[in-house]
Scaffold this motif. Structure first.
Motif, mmCIF file in Angstrom:
data_model
loop_
_atom_site.group_PDB
_atom_site.id
_atom_site.type_symbol
_atom_site.label_atom_id
_atom_site.label_comp_id
_atom_site.label_asym_id
_atom_site.label_seq_id
_atom_site.Cartn_x
_atom_site.Cartn_y
_atom_site.Cartn_z
ATOM 1 N N HIS A 239 -2.068 -1.117 -11.040
ATOM 2 C CA HIS A 239 -1.854 0.529 -10.754
ATOM 3 C C HIS A 239 -0.811 0.893 -11.763
ATOM 4 C CE1 HIS A 239 -2.899 3.377 -7.840
ATOM 5 N NE2 HIS A 239 -1.873 3.879 -7.869
ATOM 6 N N VAL A 240 0.108 0.288 -11.641
ATOM 7 C CA VAL A 240 1.240 0.670 -12.634
ATOM 8 C C VAL A 240 0.694 0.870 -13.913
ATOM 9 C CG1 VAL A 240 3.407 0.243 -13.676
ATOM 10 C CG2 VAL A 240 3.141 -0.092 -11.168
ATOM 11 N N ARG A 241 0.044 -0.337 -14.465
ATOM 12 C CA ARG A 241 -0.440 -0.170 -15.780
ATOM 13 C C ARG A 241 -1.561 1.156 -16.145
ATOM 14 N NH1 ARG A 241 0.114 -1.447 -21.070
ATOM 15 N NH2 ARG A 241 -0.937 -0.234 -22.004
ATOM 16 N N GLY A 242 -2.272 1.142 -15.009
ATOM 17 C CA GLY A 242 -3.348 2.412 -14.951
ATOM 18 C C GLY A 242 -2.393 3.620 -15.121
ATOM 19 N N LEU A 243 -1.277 3.906 -14.574
ATOM 20 C CA LEU A 243 -0.588 5.022 -14.753
ATOM 21 C C LEU A 243 0.199 5.247 -16.005
ATOM 22 C CD1 LEU A 243 1.149 5.375 -11.206
ATOM 23 C CD2 LEU A 243 -0.751 6.557 -11.680
ATOM 24 N N LEU A 244 0.539 4.280 -16.726
ATOM 25 C CA LEU A 244 0.885 4.187 -17.811
ATOM 26 C C LEU A 244 -0.245 4.578 -18.908
ATOM 27 C CD1 LEU A 244 3.493 1.058 -18.165
ATOM 28 C CD2 LEU A 244 3.966 3.516 -18.299
ATOM 29 N N ARG B 103 1.695 9.679 -5.380
ATOM 30 C CA ARG B 103 2.655 10.926 -5.373
ATOM 31 C C ARG B 103 3.514 11.360 -6.558
ATOM 32 N NH1 ARG B 103 3.952 13.481 -0.681
ATOM 33 N NH2 ARG B 103 2.104 12.985 -0.181
ATOM 34 N N TYR B 104 4.103 10.314 -6.916
ATOM 35 C CA TYR B 104 4.951 10.544 -8.096
ATOM 36 C C TYR B 104 4.046 10.995 -9.350
ATOM 37 C CZ TYR B 104 8.431 9.547 -11.869
ATOM 38 O OH TYR B 104 9.189 9.578 -12.977
ATOM 39 N N SER B 105 3.204 10.228 -9.677
ATOM 40 C CA SER B 105 2.017 10.517 -10.787
ATOM 41 C C SER B 105 1.607 12.080 -10.503
ATOM 42 C CB SER B 105 1.078 9.599 -10.952
ATOM 43 O OG SER B 105 0.446 9.816 -11.768
ATOM 44 N N ALA B 106 1.283 12.363 -9.251
ATOM 45 C CA ALA B 106 0.591 13.693 -9.137
ATOM 46 C C ALA B 106 1.616 14.809 -9.378
ATOM 47 C CB ALA B 106 0.118 13.696 -7.680
ATOM 48 N N GLU C 174 0.831 -1.195 -0.119
ATOM 49 C CA GLU C 174 0.169 -0.247 0.007
ATOM 50 C C GLU C 174 0.755 1.089 0.026
ATOM 51 O OE1 GLU C 174 -3.231 0.039 2.716
ATOM 52 O OE2 GLU C 174 -3.624 -2.229 2.616
ATOM 53 N N LEU C 175 2.067 1.007 0.814
ATOM 54 C CA LEU C 175 2.896 2.381 0.600
ATOM 55 C C LEU C 175 3.390 2.710 -0.755
ATOM 56 C CD1 LEU C 175 4.482 4.574 2.089
ATOM 57 C CD2 LEU C 175 6.283 2.993 2.849
ATOM 58 N N PHE C 176 3.796 1.631 -1.391
ATOM 59 C CA PHE C 176 4.213 1.534 -2.888
ATOM 60 C C PHE C 176 3.114 2.039 -3.690
ATOM 61 C CE2 PHE C 176 4.494 -0.804 -7.115
ATOM 62 C CZ PHE C 176 5.630 -0.143 -7.316
ATOM 63 N N ARG C 177 1.949 1.725 -3.575
ATOM 64 C CA ARG C 177 0.907 2.446 -4.344
ATOM 65 C C ARG C 177 0.874 4.106 -4.066
ATOM 66 N NH1 ARG C 177 -1.204 -2.709 -3.830
ATOM 67 N NH2 ARG C 177 -2.878 -2.020 -2.275
ATOM 68 N N ARG C 178 0.777 4.156 -2.788
ATOM 69 C CA ARG C 178 0.924 5.699 -2.321
ATOM 70 C C ARG C 178 1.944 6.628 -2.888
ATOM 71 N NH1 ARG C 178 -1.656 6.694 2.924
ATOM 72 N NH2 ARG C 178 -0.814 8.609 2.680
ATOM 73 N N ALA C 179 3.170 5.937 -2.891
ATOM 74 C CA ALA C 179 4.377 6.735 -3.751
ATOM 75 C C ALA C 179 4.331 6.748 -5.139
ATOM 76 C CB ALA C 179 5.374 5.615 -3.611
ATOM 77 N N GLN D 235 10.594 2.155 -13.827
ATOM 78 C CA GLN D 235 11.342 1.094 -12.841
ATOM 79 C C GLN D 235 10.053 0.107 -12.252
ATOM 80 O OE1 GLN D 235 14.084 0.434 -11.642
ATOM 81 N NE2 GLN D 235 14.477 0.896 -9.470
ATOM 82 N N SER D 236 8.930 0.642 -12.028
ATOM 83 C CA SER D 236 7.970 -0.390 -11.470
ATOM 84 C C SER D 236 7.431 -1.202 -12.603
ATOM 85 C CB SER D 236 6.798 0.587 -10.927
ATOM 86 O OG SER D 236 7.493 1.250 -9.766
ATOM 87 N N ALA D 237 7.134 -0.637 -13.888
ATOM 88 C CA ALA D 237 6.816 -1.469 -14.913
ATOM 89 C C ALA D 237 7.611 -2.538 -15.275
ATOM 90 C CB ALA D 237 6.639 -0.532 -16.184
ATOM 91 N N ALA D 238 9.064 -2.263 -15.256
ATOM 92 C CA ALA D 238 9.939 -3.524 -15.544
ATOM 93 C C ALA D 238 9.978 -4.656 -14.382
ATOM 94 C CB ALA D 238 11.347 -2.732 -15.345
ATOM 95 N N GLN D 239 9.370 -4.260 -13.212
ATOM 96 C CA GLN D 239 9.321 -5.324 -12.056
ATOM 97 C C GLN D 239 7.720 -5.837 -12.044
ATOM 98 O OE1 GLN D 239 10.714 -3.544 -8.400
ATOM 99 N NE2 GLN D 239 12.846 -4.227 -9.159
ATOM 100 N N SER D 240 6.829 -5.551 -13.023
ATOM 101 C CA SER D 240 5.604 -6.141 -13.042
ATOM 102 C C SER D 240 5.364 -7.666 -12.472
ATOM 103 C CB SER D 240 4.803 -5.849 -14.148
ATOM 104 O OG SER D 240 4.585 -4.148 -14.582
#
Length: 196
Positions: free
Chosen positions: A124-129, A61-64, A53-58, A109-114
């Motif tokens: 969540h990562v896919r949604g940000l892409l 934050r990055y996306s915002a 959950e902390l990862f998704r919050r991060a 970085q996160s997409a590469a670790q999907s």
């Protein structure tokens, strides 16, 4: 509350974001996250529900933070999609060149670790892409151009952006990154110009 240590949640998320950005999800241990945020495991779990959950919050934050900058760049030149894409890449290069943040991009970085992310985090990562794609696609919108080609062009720009992040982490020079951006902008211009 009396007896409980108070902390700034936003600051903790910012510090955790830097750890995830630098180390990636898999290598960002709870000990590293605790050291960066100043929180023990119990406090991390109590405040954020755990690493995932902390990862998704991060990520949010990055996306915002960077999404707002991308949005400003992409909408600053209405009716001029080539200039909008140039402005977008200027923001990307400025982020890459910022010594105050890790190299690369947290989303790349996160997409590469999907494969090692939990299903909710990978989604969540896919949604940000997808959000990045939608912003770029909106900047390219032109009723005189085939929409499928514009969709493809937006996908291409997202791919170039993610590639810039990977190249920067691998030590590519500013000149090399700018060469990639120049060719990408030329591609956009060449794909859009014949339609007018």
């Amino acid at each position: 509350m009396a007896g409980r240590k108070q902390f700034d949640v936003d600051e903790a998320v910012d510090k955790a974001m830097a750890v995830f950005w630098q180390r990636g999800y898999a290598d960002a241990s709870l000990d590293m996250l605790g050291a960066a945020t100043g929180l023990g495991r119990g406090s991390l779990y109590g405040a954020f529900g755990g690493k995932d959950e902390l990862f998704r919050r991060a990520l949010d934050r990055y996306s915002a933070t960077y999404g707002a900058r991308y949005e400003d760049a992409l909408t600053a030149h209405p009716g001029d999609p080539v200039r909008a894409i140039e402005a977008f890449f200027e923001v990307v290069l400025a982020r890459i060149d910022d010594p105050a943040v890790p190299k690369g991009c947290l989303i790349a970085q996160s997409a590469a670790q999907s494969a090692v992310l939990t299903s909710p985090s990978a989604t969540h990562v896919r949604g940000l892409l997808d959000l990045q794609h939608a912003r770029i696609r909106a900047a390219l919108d032109d009723p005189h151009v085939d929409p499928t080609m514009l969709d493809d062009l937006a996908t291409y720009i997202v791919a170039v952006n993610q590639s810039l992040a990977v190249l920067s982490r691998a030590g590519a020079s500013d000149a090399e990154l700018r060469a990639v951006v120049r060719l990408a902008c030329e591609t956009v211009a060449n794909r859009l110009t014949p339609a007018h």
